[in-house]
Every structure is written in C-alpha cells, then in structure tokens.
Write an enzyme that holds these catalytic residues in place. Structure first.
Site, PDB file in Angstrom:
ATOM      1  N   HIS A 111       0.815  -1.222   0.000  1.00 56.83           N
ATOM      2  CA  HIS A 111       0.000   0.000   0.000  1.00 56.83           C
ATOM      3  C   HIS A 111       0.851   1.276   0.000  1.00 56.83           C
ATOM      4  O   HIS A 111       0.319   2.359  -0.287  1.00 56.83           O
ATOM      5  CB  HIS A 111      -0.933   0.040   1.211  1.00 56.83           C
ATOM      6  CG  HIS A 111      -1.999  -0.991   1.199  1.00 56.83           C
ATOM      7  ND1 HIS A 111      -2.860  -1.169   0.138  1.00 56.83           N
ATOM      8  CD2 HIS A 111      -2.346  -1.929   2.121  1.00 56.83           C
ATOM      9  CE1 HIS A 111      -3.692  -2.172   0.403  1.00 56.83           C
ATOM     10  NE2 HIS A 111      -3.400  -2.649   1.602  1.00 56.83           N
ATOM     11  N   ASP A 148      -3.077 -10.523  -2.324  1.00 57.67           N
ATOM     12  CA  ASP A 148      -3.678 -10.009  -1.096  1.00 57.67           C
ATOM     13  C   ASP A 148      -5.130  -9.627  -1.376  1.00 57.67           C
ATOM     14  O   ASP A 148      -5.472  -9.227  -2.495  1.00 57.67           O
ATOM     15  CB  ASP A 148      -2.897  -8.781  -0.617  1.00 57.67           C
ATOM     16  CG  ASP A 148      -3.242  -8.376   0.792  1.00 57.67           C
ATOM     17  OD1 ASP A 148      -2.541  -8.789   1.718  1.00 57.67           O
ATOM     18  OD2 ASP A 148      -4.234  -7.633   0.972  1.00 57.67           O
ATOM     19  N   HIS A 150      -6.668  -7.094  -0.324  1.00 59.03           N
ATOM     20  CA  HIS A 150      -6.716  -5.654  -0.567  1.00 59.03           C
ATOM     21  C   HIS A 150      -5.870  -5.326  -1.800  1.00 59.03           C
ATOM     22  O   HIS A 150      -4.785  -5.875  -1.977  1.00 59.03           O
ATOM     23  CB  HIS A 150      -6.158  -4.887   0.632  1.00 59.03           C
ATOM     24  CG  HIS A 150      -6.871  -5.149   1.917  1.00 59.03           C
ATOM     25  ND1 HIS A 150      -6.589  -6.242   2.721  1.00 59.03           N
ATOM     26  CD2 HIS A 150      -7.858  -4.462   2.540  1.00 59.03           C
ATOM     27  CE1 HIS A 150      -7.368  -6.212   3.788  1.00 59.03           C
ATOM     28  NE2 HIS A 150      -8.147  -5.157   3.707  1.00 59.03           N
ATOM     29  N   ASP A 227      -5.126 -12.864   3.554  1.00 55.98           N
ATOM     30  CA  ASP A 227      -6.380 -12.357   4.125  1.00 55.98           C
ATOM     31  C   ASP A 227      -7.575 -12.663   3.226  1.00 55.98           C
ATOM     32  O   ASP A 227      -8.679 -12.157   3.454  1.00 55.98           O
ATOM     33  CB  ASP A 227      -6.292 -10.863   4.405  1.00 55.98           C
ATOM     34  CG  ASP A 227      -5.712 -10.064   3.251  1.00 55.98           C
ATOM     35  OD1 ASP A 227      -5.377 -10.661   2.209  1.00 55.98           O
ATOM     36  OD2 ASP A 227      -5.580  -8.828   3.399  1.00 55.98           O
TER      37      ASP A 227
END
Length: 283
Positions: A111, A148, A150, A227
C-alpha cells in the site's frame, strides 16, 4: 526454498493493531516445527529506497513526521522497514540464483505509495526489490502477482506505465483502499465480489496466470497476502485453507524464478495457509 526471517521484526508493534508481531511469530513457529531453516536478512540502503520513494517520504519516516490512522509512528520504524525491504531484495536475488524465496518479514509494503505511508505499509518492499532488479537489468521483464485481498494501490501507482513491469492483482471490491477497479496498459486488475469462493477464485487466477505467461517475464514477484481466507476478520472472501496449496502450485507451474513477500493475513489459521502455500512452491 529460501525462507528469510529475523526476530527483529517481532520487536515492535502497537497494542490492538491487527498487523501484530503475533501473526508472524505464529507462522515462524509453524515452519520451525516442520524443520524449515531461515536466513537472516540485511537492511536495504537509502539509495535502494530512493529508487522508489521520494526524498521527502524517506525523511518523514526517519523523523516520524507523518500521520496515518492505520500506519502509526513507532520508534525505530524506519530501521524495521529497511530490514523488511532488505529481505525483499535478498529474496529477489535468491530467485535469480535459482532458489524460490519467501520473506517472512514485517512491516508489509504494497500500500505504500511513492510519497505516502498507508495501510500498515511504510516502504513498498516489492517495488524496491523489483526496481533494484530493473536498475541492474534494464530490459528484463518482471511480473508482479498480488494475491492479497486488498488491492496493492502503492505498487500499481509506482509501476504504472513501466514497459518492463507487469502488475496483476486479484482483490476484493468495496474494500480498503477502494482502488483497482479497472485495468490499463501494464496494469491488470481482477476485482472480485465479497464472498468469492475457491472455484471462482481459481478461474480468475488462471486468467491472471495467462497474462503473466504472455508477458514472458524473467522474474516473478508475489505479494503473498493470506487475508483471502474465509475466517479473516478484515475481509469478506471465502477461500479455504486448502486452496493455498493449489495457488502455490499454479504459481510454481509458471516456471519463472519466483520470490514471495508476506503482505496481509490476520486469521488464527494463517500459519496453516502459509505452510500449505510454501509446501506447494517447494515441490
């Protein structure tokens, strides 16, 4: 398989924060029980960081003059981030030498943008490793597969428009950071709805792998987030722990020198997912 880990990454944290040392300590313990050995990393240099990030970003992390709710100011966080990024560079080097590598280090990185800490990430470990490779191998192609849950907005931002880098991401829609809803140029996004299960995820992963095959990379970096597991408290995917074995197999079958960096994953069953993934890559 080269596993890269330092107990230094377990020495910092913030009470109640989901990106805690406990998650990595549990994975490390599970891999030790299976008699996996670990290699100590070395920190990367400021020069490595500046291949990706702005001087202002570097200075803000060094001095703690930044603010992000999810990415707190922690004593010595720059040193911890340098060590995690250095492990990424080491994993990349190992892959080029013919040994698949997995960095079990924190903080994560995908990120972090050129000029901003974000989403538990201070430095973009993947971008630093890939940029180091690109600087030394000007025309060589690198693919990045981000699994991931996200979207890796920082990695996308950094590499948008780079002809020698392909970024491919599978991630949940309507989830932080809210990006990755379309594809463009060298950026291939597969936004998937909440409650995506094993079957639909594998069908999409095969499409992602096809893009990588057509790109013909000399190196593959995997932002390995776990995740996507159905019991993860921060996401809404519905993958089984067993699926990570198949994901690992699909990545291995690409037959490209590969290095993997730990990103997210916050469920109690995280160690089993990582172990399944590593076993499949290590065949």
């Amino acid at each position: 398989m080269k596993l890269i880990f330092s107990p230094e990454c377990l020495t910092y944290g913030r009470t109640g924060h989901p990106e805690s040392p406990d998650r990595v300590a549990a994975i490390h313990a599970a891999l030790q029980k299976e008699r996996y050995a670990f290699t100590d990393p070395s920190p990367c240099t400021d020069e490595d960081v500046l291949l990706v990030h702005t001087p202002g970003h570097l200075e803000r992390i060094k001095t703690g003059r930044f603010f992000d709710w999810d990415t707190p100011v922690i004593p010595l966080i720059y040193e911890h981030a340098l060590l995690s990024a250095g492990a990424a560079v080491q994993a990349m080097t190992s892959a080029l030498e013919g040994e698949t590598a997995f960095s079990l280090m924190r903080p994560p990185g995908h990120h972090a943008t050129r000029d901003r800490v974000m989403g538990f990430c201070y430095l973009n470990n993947m971008a630093i490793a890939v940029s180091r490779y690109s600087a030394e191998n000007t025309h060589a192609r690198t693919a990045i597969l981000d699994i991931d849950c996200h979207h890796g907005n920082g990695t996308e931002e950094i590499f948008t428009g780079h002809r020698s880098v392909l970024y491919v991401s599978l991630h949940q829609t309507h989830l932080f950071p809210g990006t990755g809803l379309s594809s463009h140029g060298n950026i291939v996004n597969f936004p998937l709805p909440p409650m995506t299960g094993d079957r639909d995820y594998l069908l999409t992963l095969e499409k992602a792998c096809q893009h990588i095959r057509h790109f013909h990379p000399a190196l593959l970096g995997v932002s390995a987030g776990f995740d996507t597991l159905r019991s993860d408290p921060l996401t809404l995917f519905n993958l089984s722990a067993e699926l990570y074995s198949i994901i690992g197999e699909k990545i291995r079958e690409l037959n490209v020198p590969t290095f993997c960096l730990l990103e997210g994953g916050y469920a109690p069953d995280l160690p089993r997912c990582v172990l399944n993934f590593i076993r499949a890559l290590d065949k």
